[in-house]
Scaffold this active site. Structure first.
Site, PDB file in Angstrom:
ATOM      1  N   ARG A 177       0.844  -1.199   0.000  1.00  0.00           N
ATOM      2  CA  ARG A 177       0.000   0.000   0.000  1.00  0.00           C
ATOM      3  C   ARG A 177       0.881   1.250   0.000  1.00  0.00           C
ATOM      4  O   ARG A 177       1.533   1.557   0.997  1.00  0.00           O
ATOM      5  CB  ARG A 177      -0.936   0.020   1.214  1.00  0.00           C
ATOM      6  N   ASP A 462      -3.699   3.095  14.297  1.00  0.00           N
ATOM      7  CA  ASP A 462      -2.884   3.690  13.244  1.00  0.00           C
ATOM      8  C   ASP A 462      -3.421   5.084  12.974  1.00  0.00           C
ATOM      9  O   ASP A 462      -4.234   5.604  13.746  1.00  0.00           O
ATOM     10  CB  ASP A 462      -2.832   2.801  11.994  1.00  0.00           C
TER      11      ASP A 462
END
EC number: 2.3.3.9
Length: 561
Positions: A177, A462
């Site tokens: 990603r 996160d």
């Protein structure tokens, strides 16, 4: 090979850069194997070809924000109804990634990569985005680590445990990603301006690994990617063009590169067919990026005082707007012949409290059973300890690698704009404000010191969950919301928030210990987070607003000083 240890020293050499490219990150012989003249040239070509398109897409985002701030709401685009109503399908799913029932995610750290690839999950999504603090060291080491992982030579010697980690014979399929379109890479200048972060991440990884990956992991396909933070199909169209350009450079067949798009912004849920259509030769589905989606709901409606969220712990998949989003994603993906991936299980095993651990794992089990019964083809886990539970839930699919053909979810065709925009129900509490503040400050402190994936209060946090904390605090302060879940009738104000910040900083200091608190960047993080929560205007992204604090330029002429 073991990653060579870098010793800090003033720049004594410079990277071999092509014309128009200046690398301002610290020179390192190991990094130089990634930052070759040809690899940098490829990144520069991508930037020069697509920077105008990216600028236009970012301006379109700003224009959409202006509309929403003036009272408009997102919806389906009448001009692309022909795409939504059409009978087209995406390219066939590559056999090597037909079965994706459990995917583990994490940053591109060396030990993490080995453990994740060995974890028993079907896929590992190696993250340059929300789980990584984008320092020069983290980004370049990540590229080195992935190159070693793809060629199978990656090892890690944990000196504290005197243990060497290496890859098993059977490993998860690797997806990468890159960062979102909005993030710059300030350590690399192309024609005098910062590089586009995702083109650096994609370009360097693709350039060095496409041949080996297709030979060893992709069975002739690949590399495979996850694409974050998109708001409109025009952004997917740019990615499709980038993929075609990369395939042409490499001399591989069109449609070799495959990507899953995270539907993690509210505007994107109305663009799912269009996004798949733009990427139809390169798509392997969509994913419910549910934490960012909640963040995007607040951000999209920042000027709508009638759309205030309850405590973040109450905004789960039981909320009508969240369930509608998940159901429509499944129907859309299966109609187009690709995977519909479920959301993140953020829980982590609780080793010192068996009862709390059992309750947490039971929540994961129920969530994953809900996903597989709804028709999802796979799900995400943040910790290897959750993989057996997720695998067990998705054994509901039997011997089928996915549910693309068996769960069409035609009932979801009735989902309306109103379903997708319904205001979530629930109370707001002082504890909700406290938790947001505690999590936001601690996450930002970790991010500033190089960690983008942080275990806090038995969850893996996160940037997405930190963003929810920030924008919810901002929304509650901005509109002076009543904390109606406490029975006190207190309204949130800057003064109340100031007291909460003081008290939560004291709590954090007690929890982490005086020594760690002193050495960490908690005070700096507190100032930044408080400023963000009380700002007159809401910044689009926390990580973009504080990015300059982790940029470290090393002048190109340092060797001559």
């Amino acid at each position: 090979m073991e990653l060579e240890t870098s010793v800090y020293r003033p720049n004594v050499a410079v990277y071999d850069s092509p014309d128009g490219v200046e690398v301002r990150g610290r020179y390192d012989q190991v990094f130089a194997k990634i930052l070759t003249r040809d690899a940098l040239g490829f990144v520069a070509e991508l930037q020069r070809e697509f920077r105008g398109h990216v600028r236009y897409a970012m301006e379109c985002r700003r224009e959409a924000k202006r509309r929403y701030n003036s009272g408009a709401v997102p919806g389906f685009d009448p001009s692309t109804k022909f795409i939504r109503d059409g009978e087209w399908v995406c390219a066939s799913v590559p056999p090597s990634v037909a079965d994706r029932r459990v995917e583990i995610t994490g940053p591109v750290e060396r030990k993490m990569i080995i453990n994740a690839l060995n974890s028993g999950a079907k896929v590992f999504m190696a993250d340059f985005e929300d789980a990584l603090s984008p320092s020069w060291e983290n980004l370049m080491r990540g590229q080195v680590n992935l190159k070693d992982a793809v060629d199978g030579s990656i090892t890690f010697h944990d000196k504290a445990r005197n243990k060497v980690y290496k890859l098993n014979d059977q490993v998860a399929k690797l997806f990468v990603r890159p960062r979102g379109w909005h993030l710059p890479e300030a350590h690399i200048l192309i024609d005098g301006e910062p590089a586009i972060g995702c083109l650096v991440d994609f370009g360097l990884y693709f350039f060095h690994n496409y041949a080996k990956f297709r030979q060893t992991q992709g069975s002739g396909f690949g590399p495979f990617f996850y694409l974050p933070k998109m708001e409109h199909s025009r952004e997917a169209k740019i990615w499709n063009s980038v993929f075609e350009r990369a395939e042409k450079m490499a001399g591989i067949e069109r449609g070799s590169i495959r990507a899953t798009v995270l539907i993690e912004t509210l505007p994107a849920v109305f663009q799912m067919n269009e996004i798949l259509y733009e990427l139809r030769d390169h798509s392997v589905g969509l994913n419910c990026g549910r934490w960012d989606y909640i963040f995007s709901y607040v951000k999209t409606f920042q000027a709508h005082p009638d759309r205030l969220l309850p405590d973040r712990v109450l905004v789960g998949m039981g909320q009508h707007f969240m369930r509608s989003y998940s159901d429509l994603l499944i129907r859309t993906c299966h109609k187009r012949g690709v995977h519909a991936m479920g959301g993140m299980a953020a829980q982590i095993p609780i080793r010192d409290d068996p009862k709390a651990n059992e309750m947490a794992l039971d929540l994961v089990k129920k969530d994953k059973l809900r996903e597989v019964r709804a028709g999802h083809d796979g799900t995400w886990a943040a910790h290897p300890g959750l993989i057996p539970i997720c695998m067990d839930a998705f054994s509901h699919m039997g011997n089928n690698p996915n549910q693309i053909k068996s769960m069409k979810r035609d009932d979801a065709s009735a989902i309306t704009e109103e379903d997708l925009l319904q205001i979530p129900r629930g109370v707001r509490t002082l504890e909700g404000l406290r938790l947001n503040t505690r999590v936001g400050i601690q996450y930002l402190a970790a991010w500033l010191t190089g960690s983008g994936s942080v275990p806090l209060y038995n969850l893996m946090e996160d940037a997405a969950t930190a963003e929810i904390s920030r924008v919810q605090n901002w929304q509650w302060i901005r509109y002076g919301v009543e904390l109606d879940g406490d029975g006190l009738g207190v309204r949130v104000s800057k003064e109340l928030f100031g007291r909460v910040v003081e008290e939560e900083m004291e709590r954090v200091e007690k929890e982490v210990g005086k020594d760690k608190f002193k050495k960490g960047m908690y005070k700096e993080a507190c100032k930044m987070f408080t400023k963000q929560c009380t700002a007159a205007e809401l910044d689009d992204f926390l990580t973009l607003a504080v990015y300059d604090h982790i940029v470290a330029h090393y002048p190109i002429n340092a060797s001559r000083l």
